[in-house]
Design a protein around this motif. Structure first.
Motif, PDB file in Angstrom:
ATOM      1  N   GLY A  40      -5.951  -6.991  -7.646  1.00 28.65           N
ATOM      2  CA  GLY A  40      -5.575  -5.870  -8.488  1.00 28.65           C
ATOM      3  C   GLY A  40      -5.208  -4.661  -7.656  1.00 28.65           C
ATOM      4  N   VAL A  41      -5.479  -3.478  -8.201  1.00 32.57           N
ATOM      5  CA  VAL A  41      -5.089  -2.211  -7.588  1.00 32.57           C
ATOM      6  C   VAL A  41      -6.313  -1.328  -7.487  1.00 32.57           C
ATOM      7  CG1 VAL A  41      -3.700  -0.123  -7.864  1.00 32.57           C
ATOM      8  CG2 VAL A  41      -2.725  -2.341  -8.444  1.00 32.57           C
ATOM      9  N   CYS A  42      -6.523  -0.739  -6.323  1.00 36.58           N
ATOM     10  CA  CYS A  42      -7.590   0.232  -6.108  1.00 36.58           C
ATOM     11  C   CYS A  42      -6.948   1.574  -5.787  1.00 36.58           C
ATOM     12  CB  CYS A  42      -8.513  -0.208  -4.980  1.00 36.58           C
ATOM     13  SG  CYS A  42      -9.888   0.935  -4.668  1.00 36.58           S
ATOM     14  N   CYS A  43      -7.105   2.539  -6.658  1.00 35.10           N
ATOM     15  CA  CYS A  43      -6.528   3.875  -6.489  1.00 35.10           C
ATOM     16  C   CYS A  43      -7.605   4.790  -5.925  1.00 35.10           C
ATOM     17  CB  CYS A  43      -6.009   4.409  -7.816  1.00 35.10           C
ATOM     18  SG  CYS A  43      -4.707   3.390  -8.550  1.00 35.10           S
ATOM     19  N   ILE A  44      -7.338   5.372  -4.756  1.00 39.79           N
ATOM     20  CA  ILE A  44      -8.298   6.228  -4.065  1.00 39.79           C
ATOM     21  C   ILE A  44      -7.739   7.641  -4.039  1.00 39.79           C
ATOM     22  CG2 ILE A  44      -9.635   6.568  -1.966  1.00 39.79           C
ATOM     23  CD1 ILE A  44      -9.194   3.674  -1.271  1.00 39.79           C
ATOM     24  N   ASP A  45      -8.347   8.505  -4.793  1.00 38.62           N
ATOM     25  CA  ASP A  45      -7.960   9.910  -4.782  1.00 38.62           C
ATOM     26  C   ASP A  45      -8.758  10.650  -3.707  1.00 38.62           C
ATOM     27  OD1 ASP A  45      -6.600  12.137  -5.468  1.00 38.62           O
ATOM     28  OD2 ASP A  45      -7.443  12.348  -7.483  1.00 38.62           O
ATOM     29  N   GLU A  46      -8.263  11.819  -3.290  1.00 37.12           N
ATOM     30  CA  GLU A  46      -8.897  12.614  -2.230  1.00 37.12           C
ATOM     31  C   GLU A  46      -9.114  11.757  -0.975  1.00 37.12           C
ATOM     32  OE1 GLU A  46      -9.177  15.725  -2.621  1.00 37.12           O
ATOM     33  OE2 GLU A  46      -8.913  15.893  -4.789  1.00 37.12           O
ATOM     34  N   PHE A  47      -8.060  11.072  -0.568  1.00 35.66           N
ATOM     35  CA  PHE A  47      -8.170  10.162   0.577  1.00 35.66           C
ATOM     36  C   PHE A  47      -8.461  10.919   1.862  1.00 35.66           C
ATOM     37  CE2 PHE A  47      -6.278   7.261   3.768  1.00 35.66           C
ATOM     38  CZ  PHE A  47      -6.990   6.114   3.457  1.00 35.66           C
ATOM     39  N   VAL A  88      -3.810  -0.885  -2.270  1.00 35.94           N
ATOM     40  CA  VAL A  88      -4.435   0.434  -2.129  1.00 35.94           C
ATOM     41  C   VAL A  88      -3.383   1.503  -2.401  1.00 35.94           C
ATOM     42  CG1 VAL A  88      -5.599   2.028  -0.567  1.00 35.94           C
ATOM     43  CG2 VAL A  88      -6.151  -0.407  -0.498  1.00 35.94           C
ATOM     44  N   LEU A  89      -3.629   2.318  -3.399  1.00 37.09           N
ATOM     45  CA  LEU A  89      -2.805   3.490  -3.700  1.00 37.09           C
ATOM     46  C   LEU A  89      -3.674   4.709  -3.459  1.00 37.09           C
ATOM     47  CD1 LEU A  89      -1.149   2.332  -7.056  1.00 37.09           C
ATOM     48  CD2 LEU A  89      -0.383   1.910  -4.723  1.00 37.09           C
ATOM     49  N   ALA A  90      -3.271   5.544  -2.521  1.00 39.86           N
ATOM     50  CA  ALA A  90      -4.099   6.672  -2.112  1.00 39.86           C
ATOM     51  C   ALA A  90      -3.318   7.962  -2.262  1.00 39.86           C
ATOM     52  CB  ALA A  90      -4.569   6.499  -0.663  1.00 39.86           C
ATOM     53  N   ALA A  91      -4.061   9.057  -2.475  1.00 36.12           N
ATOM     54  CA  ALA A  91      -3.491  10.398  -2.570  1.00 36.12           C
ATOM     55  C   ALA A  91      -4.315  11.318  -1.689  1.00 36.12           C
ATOM     56  CB  ALA A  91      -3.487  10.902  -4.013  1.00 36.12           C
ATOM     57  N   HIS A 133       0.843  -1.197   0.000  1.00 38.62           N
ATOM     58  CA  HIS A 133       0.000   0.000   0.000  1.00 38.62           C
ATOM     59  C   HIS A 133       0.879   1.248   0.000  1.00 38.62           C
ATOM     60  CE1 HIS A 133      -3.100  -2.835   0.716  1.00 38.62           C
ATOM     61  NE2 HIS A 133      -2.810  -3.054   1.983  1.00 38.62           N
ATOM     62  N   VAL A 134       0.488   2.242  -0.787  1.00 42.28           N
ATOM     63  CA  VAL A 134       1.276   3.464  -0.946  1.00 42.28           C
ATOM     64  C   VAL A 134       0.356   4.659  -0.749  1.00 42.28           C
ATOM     65  CG1 VAL A 134       2.735   4.821  -2.501  1.00 42.28           C
ATOM     66  CG2 VAL A 134       2.853   2.323  -2.549  1.00 42.28           C
TER      67      VAL A 134
END
Length: 815
Positions: A478-485, A521-524, A416-417
């Motif tokens: 797979g990969v779940c990219c969550i923006d506006e975390f 989980v890739l979050a920003a 996770h990043v």
């Protein structure tokens, strides 16, 4: 001539097919088109090539399951009418295939069936499971009225599933007047009692169903939603899933979140259940409206060995895996014991061109793949090499290890990043690029997502409760990219278990289940005040819990530092890029690569002509010393002829590495990781106010090292891999320490409990608790009244907006 051949074959069968009544409701006729097709299919299945196809049959609950490859059937049978029959009358064509298979298995070659298929000793109904029908592939959004009655192949993600239920397919009805009984079938499971008796002139309409005579089959309904890569022509439209009905052996084949390929017949049902009444006009509309659904013939689930296709490609393609791996080779099942498949959902396997590309890329850039892959991930954004390297490692992932005991939970392989920083630095673009490069990626925005939308929910489907998969379940493996975390703080609690235990537990409406969520989980996130305040800790800037922050293996901080000269060059590059002029954009790129004092000045983003040696195989010594080129310098290097890989090739390379390469730690790598972990423990013990360093951090280092070796298709994690990971940790975290201090900055980086800088919230908390402890020790009593707490705060000049709120926060934190 053909009719004579068919008549001769019918004489060999001595009468009409015995299974005619199982598949067709009307009487048999020799000149019927279905009878002619059955005769030709019987002749094919009785031949050696056709018999080999029938040998795949297996018994299942008084049924015979027959998986058939459509392409092989058409090529080997050479029946010209078969494709046309499947196109215009798919239901009848499937019935003809099943009827012919029944005749050959249980009449023409009955002795051979009992000898070679010992499970099929008694005649039973044949269920054809057709696969490999690419000519009928359709996207879910393109299924319209012209598809009704046609055989289609659709691919998508299971987003909803109902529990398995018994479905009545036929039942006896007894006449209330004469007592005669008649067996009535229910087509498609729709209850249709007979209108009258009709036995011996009896016209009674009083017919009583006999429930004890009901014949039932397992039945399940799922909802299939198209993949974004398949539905690219429907961008901007609301994705509408289509219902798929599964029966008999297909029930339970797929769960919410699975990527499935369904071959089935498009049918319709009356829409009165979905359209409300609202008077006479509403009733008429309900009677005229039909809703399409798919009656499944076969289901193939990606990563499952039960489906008609496992998604692993052909045997010939799999045989070339070791050749394409170069230095790595195939890992076999040793590292993938859970049976997972990480192939992209839109490709069933690796073609010869794919394997050729992987082989040439590995041989051409052996030991230097990381540098080129970093430049291939979102090449429109310059810089952020370490961030791109961390995202790439998360896409490759570590090794999933199961404990010796089945009762123990397997350790997660996902990395996770979290990206934190000022707005406008490209965090969203990096996440979108990672989602596009992932074999299976989902991109969502946190400010429009709920806890149920992230995990799973229970909804009512036709009077029954069904599971509705969320983003983490849909992105399984797979990969779940969550923006506006940072905009979804109330949903963070629902992510804690899913990010570590890799499953989503649901207990609602009497339904208790655990759905797989093996998702990276890739979050920003943006700081709470808009821009990052370096005078505060990360927890104070983000205002998230320490438990959530500890779930991330890598946390990157992106800061916007003004630089007049660099800003000028970057503005020229952006303007040239938007102008569409290739020469102007190349010139601006070269100026951007140069330093402020010319070519001899330190580079801003990339450098030319530095050949540092292999990434993972680089020599020993310290991470940044011993003559070893630092990781950041190697990533910035730019050579002539380097061109970014297209996203499609990058996705296939990642899928191949995740599928077939399973690295193991070497003794040298374990020594490097152990030494760094012990340093972290020592630093943590020296700072009582920081969060403790536990085995979770050590597991993160191991996963990153495995991903570093997997990126280069190597089966062994070397000391160079471990040193690269340690350097990535250090160079990433050193610039993010709020206290600006130590080489092991990740300890202060996650601080939020009792420590903190003077003047920060954590520092004021520490000062107040120490002063309160001294006050209690002086009075000899641990009981403190409200006025005493106010007095202590006044004496130390506590810098908080509200003492009442401050004390409430201490109580919530258990202080």
């Amino acid at each position: 001539m053909a009719m004579n051949r068919l008549q001769t074959r019918r004489t060999d069968l001595a009468g009409p097919p015995q299974a005619w009544g199982l598949y067709f409701g009307d009487a048999y006729a020799t000149d019927d088109r279905r009878a002619i097709l059955v005769a030709e299919l019987v002749q094919h299945f009785a031949s050696p090539a056709g018999w080999q196809q029938l040998l795949a049959a297996e018994a299942w609950h008084a049924r015979c399951l027959l998986p058939l490859d459509w392409q092989k059937l058409v090529e080997q049978s050479r029946i010209r009418d078969l494709p046309e029959a499947m196109l215009h009358a798919a239901a009848e064509a499937l019935g003809c295939i099943a009827c012919a298979a029944y005749e050959v298995l249980f009449r023409v070659r009955e002795a051979a069936t009992r000898q070679q298929l010992p499970d099929l000793q008694q005649p039973c109904k044949v269920l054809v499971r057709l696969s490999n029908h690419p000519g009928a592939f359709k996207t879910i959004s393109s299924i319209k009225a012209d598809s009704i009655g046609r055989l289609v192949t659709v691919r998508g993600t299971i987003v909803r599933s109902t529990p398995a239920q018994p479905l009545v397919v036929e039942m006896d009805f007894v006449c209330g007047k004469c007592g005669a009984a008649q067996r009535v079938p229910f087509p498609d499971g729709r209850f249709a009692p007979p209108p009258s008796c009709g036995d011996n002139g009896c016209r009674s309409r009083t017919l009583v169903p006999v429930q004890s005579t009901a014949a039932c089959v397992d039945w399940q309904r799922v909802s299939l939603q198209g993949l974004p890569k398949d539905e690219r022509n429907s961008l901007g439209r609301v994705p509408v899933p289509i219902g798929v009905e599964l029966s008999e052996d297909l029930v339970g084949r797929c769960t919410p979140g699975s990527v499935a390929t369904v071959v089935g017949l498009v049918k319709v049902q009356n829409g009165d259940a979905a359209v409300g009444g609202g008077g006479k006009g509403g009733d008429m509309k309900a009677q005229c409206l039909f809703l399409p659904y798919i009656d499944a013939v076969s289901v193939s689930v990606m990563g499952s060995s039960r489906g008609s296709q496992t998604g692993g490609g052909s045997e010939q393609e799999q045989a070339q895996c070791s050749a394409a791996a170069g230095a790595g080779g195939c890992g076999g099942e040793e590292g993938g014991g859970d049976g997972d498949s990480f192939l992209p959902p839109n490709m069933p396997g690796f073609s010869h061109l794919d394997l050729k590309f992987i082989c040439e890329f590995t041989n051409g850039y052996e030991g230097d793949q990381l540098r080129l892959l970093v430049h291939s991930l979102c090449p429109s954004i310059f810089g952020h090499e370490l961030v791109k390297a961390g995202l790439l490692l998360s896409l490759f992932g570590g090794g999933r290890k199961a404990s010796s005991s089945q009762a123990d939970m397997a350790l997660r392989r996902d990395i996770h990043v979290l990206l934190v920083g000022d707005p406008g630095l490209g965090k969203s673009q990096l996440l979108q690029a990672a989602a596009a490069a992932a074999p299976r990626g989902v991109y969502i925005c946190g400010n429009t997502s709920s806890a149920a939308g992230l995990t799973a929910s229970v909804v009512r489907e036709g009077g029954e409760f069904a599971f509705d998969a969320g983003a983490l379940v849909v992105a399984d493996r797979g990969v779940c990219c969550i923006d506006e975390f940072d905009k979804m703080r109330s949903e963070h609690q629902s992510l804690l278990g899913a990010m570590e235990q890799q499953e989503v537990s649901v207990a609602k409406a009497g339904m208790v289940a655990s759905l797989p969520a093996r998702t990276t989980v890739l979050a920003a996130a943006n700081p709470a005040e808009g821009s990052y305040n370096r005078g505060r800790t990360l927890l104070e800037n983000l205002k998230i819990s320490p438990a959530m922050l500890s779930r991330f293996d890598l946390v990157f901080l992106l800061l916007d530092r003004p630089d007049g000269d660099r800003d000028q060059r970057l503005a020229d590059h952006v303007m040239a890029l938007h102008s569409g002029l290739t020469a102007r954009a190349a010139a601006a790129r070269n100026r951007l690569l140069e330093g402020p004092g010319g070519s001899s000045a330190p580079p801003l983003l990339l450098t030319y002509g530095r050949h540092g040696g292999a990434g993972g195989n680089g020599g020993g010594g310290a991470a940044c010393g011993g003559g070893r080129v630092p990781l950041l310098e190697r990533l910035k290097e730019r050579r002539e002829g380097d061109e970014p890989l297209p996203t499609q090739l990058l996705r296939k390379y990642i899928a191949y590495a995740r599928q077939y390469v399973h690295p193991r730690l070497s003794e040298q790598a374990m020594s490097v990781l152990k030494e760094y972990y012990l340093q972290l423990r020592i630093q943590s013990a020296a700072d009582p106010g920081s969060l403790p360093v536990t085995a979770r951090q050590l597991e993160s280092l191991v996963r990153l090292c495995e991903a570093r070796a997997r990126l280069e298709l190597r089966e062994e994690v070397t000391a160079g891999d471990a040193e690269d990971v340690v350097e990535l940790m250090r160079q990433t975290l050193d610039a993010q320490v709020a206290s600006g201090g130590t080489a092991l900055g990740c300890i202060d980086f996650t601080r939020g409990g009792g420590g903190g800088r003077p003047g920060s919230q954590a520092g004021e908390r520490r000062r107040y608790l120490e002063a309160l402890a001294r006050h209690c020790q002086a009075k000899g009593d641990a009981v403190v009244e409200a006025w005493e707490m106010q007095d202590v705060a006044d004496r130390i000049v506590l810098q908080v907006p509200s003492l009442h709120t401050f004390i409430a926060q201490l109580n919530e934190a258990g202080k």
